[in-house]
Design a protein around this motif. Structure first.
Motif, mmCIF file in Angstrom:
data_model
loop_
_atom_site.group_PDB
_atom_site.id
_atom_site.type_symbol
_atom_site.label_atom_id
_atom_site.label_comp_id
_atom_site.label_asym_id
_atom_site.label_seq_id
_atom_site.Cartn_x
_atom_site.Cartn_y
_atom_site.Cartn_z
ATOM 1 N N MET A 79 18.674 -11.472 43.340
ATOM 2 C CA MET A 79 17.270 -11.126 43.369
ATOM 3 C C MET A 79 17.136 -9.617 43.589
ATOM 4 O O MET A 79 17.851 -9.027 44.389
ATOM 5 N N ALA A 80 16.218 -9.024 42.877
ATOM 6 C CA ALA A 80 16.030 -7.577 42.970
ATOM 7 C C ALA A 80 15.188 -7.218 44.195
ATOM 8 O O ALA A 80 14.413 -8.023 44.699
ATOM 9 N N LEU A 81 15.366 -5.996 44.652
ATOM 10 C CA LEU A 81 14.622 -5.509 45.813
ATOM 11 C C LEU A 81 13.198 -5.098 45.458
ATOM 12 O O LEU A 81 12.395 -4.842 46.349
ATOM 13 N N ALA A 82 12.887 -5.001 44.178
ATOM 14 C CA ALA A 82 11.533 -4.645 43.742
ATOM 15 C C ALA A 82 11.141 -5.552 42.579
ATOM 16 O O ALA A 82 11.997 -6.093 41.877
ATOM 17 N N ARG A 83 9.860 -5.718 42.389
ATOM 18 C CA ARG A 83 9.364 -6.536 41.283
ATOM 19 C C ARG A 83 9.258 -5.688 40.016
ATOM 20 O O ARG A 83 9.001 -4.488 40.058
ATOM 21 N N LEU A 84 9.465 -6.327 38.890
ATOM 22 C CA LEU A 84 9.366 -5.666 37.592
ATOM 23 C C LEU A 84 7.997 -5.023 37.418
ATOM 24 O O LEU A 84 7.894 -3.880 36.962
ATOM 25 N N SER A 85 6.945 -5.695 37.812
ATOM 26 C CA SER A 85 5.590 -5.160 37.647
ATOM 27 C C SER A 85 5.383 -3.878 38.448
ATOM 28 O O SER A 85 4.688 -2.958 37.998
ATOM 29 N N VAL A 86 6.009 -3.783 39.616
ATOM 30 C CA VAL A 86 5.900 -2.578 40.440
ATOM 31 C C VAL A 86 6.625 -1.420 39.764
ATOM 32 O O VAL A 86 6.110 -0.298 39.688
ATOM 33 N N LEU A 87 7.830 -1.686 39.251
ATOM 34 C CA LEU A 87 8.581 -0.647 38.541
ATOM 35 C C LEU A 87 7.816 -0.170 37.316
ATOM 36 O O LEU A 87 7.716 1.031 37.068
ATOM 37 N N LYS A 90 14.815 -5.150 34.141
ATOM 38 C CA LYS A 90 15.277 -6.185 35.075
ATOM 39 C C LYS A 90 16.754 -5.979 35.411
ATOM 40 O O LYS A 90 17.165 -6.120 36.564
ATOM 41 N N SER A 91 17.550 -5.648 34.411
ATOM 42 C CA SER A 91 18.966 -5.398 34.634
ATOM 43 C C SER A 91 19.162 -4.195 35.554
ATOM 44 O O SER A 91 19.985 -4.237 36.477
ATOM 45 N N LEU A 92 18.409 -3.129 35.309
ATOM 46 C CA LEU A 92 18.509 -1.939 36.148
ATOM 47 C C LEU A 92 18.077 -2.226 37.588
ATOM 48 O O LEU A 92 18.691 -1.730 38.533
ATOM 49 N N LEU A 93 17.032 -3.025 37.749
ATOM 50 C CA LEU A 93 16.590 -3.408 39.094
ATOM 51 C C LEU A 93 17.688 -4.190 39.818
ATOM 52 O O LEU A 93 17.954 -3.961 41.001
ATOM 53 N N GLY A 94 18.309 -5.102 39.118
ATOM 54 C CA GLY A 94 19.387 -5.888 39.713
ATOM 55 C C GLY A 94 20.569 -5.022 40.104
ATOM 56 O O GLY A 94 21.132 -5.166 41.193
ATOM 57 N N GLN A 95 20.953 -4.090 39.217
ATOM 58 C CA GLN A 95 22.067 -3.197 39.513
ATOM 59 C C GLN A 95 21.746 -2.281 40.689
ATOM 60 O O GLN A 95 22.608 -2.023 41.540
ATOM 61 N N ALA A 96 20.519 -1.778 40.742
ATOM 62 C CA ALA A 96 20.117 -0.914 41.856
ATOM 63 C C ALA A 96 20.125 -1.687 43.170
ATOM 64 O O ALA A 96 20.510 -1.151 44.219
ATOM 65 N N SER A 97 19.729 -2.939 43.133
ATOM 66 C CA SER A 97 19.734 -3.774 44.334
ATOM 67 C C SER A 97 21.156 -4.011 44.829
ATOM 68 O O SER A 97 21.434 -3.933 46.034
ATOM 69 N N ILE A 98 22.070 -4.288 43.906
ATOM 70 C CA ILE A 98 23.473 -4.479 44.275
ATOM 71 C C ILE A 98 24.033 -3.197 44.879
ATOM 72 O O ILE A 98 24.727 -3.225 45.901
ATOM 73 N N TYR A 99 23.720 -2.062 44.270
ATOM 74 C CA TYR A 99 24.194 -0.779 44.791
ATOM 75 C C TYR A 99 23.675 -0.552 46.214
ATOM 76 O O TYR A 99 24.432 -0.157 47.101
ATOM 77 N N ALA A 100 22.382 -0.803 46.428
ATOM 78 C CA ALA A 100 21.790 -0.588 47.753
ATOM 79 C C ALA A 100 22.433 -1.503 48.793
ATOM 80 O O ALA A 100 22.735 -1.065 49.906
ATOM 81 N N ASN A 101 22.679 -2.760 48.442
ATOM 82 C CA ASN A 101 23.332 -3.687 49.360
ATOM 83 C C ASN A 101 24.747 -3.215 49.693
ATOM 84 O O ASN A 101 25.160 -3.227 50.857
ATOM 85 N N ASN A 102 25.488 -2.800 48.679
ATOM 86 C CA ASN A 102 26.862 -2.338 48.899
ATOM 87 C C ASN A 102 26.884 -1.040 49.695
ATOM 88 O O ASN A 102 27.733 -0.857 50.572
ATOM 89 N N HIS A 103 25.970 -0.142 49.406
ATOM 90 C CA HIS A 103 25.933 1.153 50.080
ATOM 91 C C HIS A 103 25.613 1.018 51.567
ATOM 92 O O HIS A 103 26.180 1.715 52.400
ATOM 93 N N THR A 104 24.711 0.104 51.897
ATOM 94 C CA THR A 104 24.318 -0.088 53.292
ATOM 95 C C THR A 104 25.214 -1.091 54.025
ATOM 96 O O THR A 104 25.186 -1.161 55.248
#
Length: 72
Positions: free
Chosen positions: A1-9, A27-41
């Motif tokens: 699940m992404a950290l932001a909604r598609l409509s917001v982006l 949607k793919s970019l949102l998912g990848q950004a969410s994974i990055y944020a989870n891994n980074h933190t």
């Protein structure tokens, strides 16, 4: 699940029309950004239910939780 909604982006990017191919890329970019944020933190940033955590009390008025923030 992404950290932001598609409509917001889409609103932030000023995208007013819906194109399936563009939506899929976003949607793919949102998912990848969410994974990055989870891994980074080192945390799971999406809202998650933790029901199997057990804490041993110390007799003090404070309880340090492993996961935060707490939502209901």
């Amino acid at each position: 699940m992404a950290l932001a909604r598609l409509s917001v982006l889409q609103a932030e990017l000023g995208i007013t029309t819906t194109v399936a191919a563009t939506d899929n890329v976003l949607k793919s970019l949102l998912g990848q950004a969410s994974i990055y944020a989870n891994n980074h933190t080192g945390r799971i940033l999406e809202s998650t239910a933790y029901t199997e955590e057990l804490y041993r009390g110390t007799g003090r008025n404070l309880l340090w939780l492993n996961q935060f923030p707490v939502t209901t």
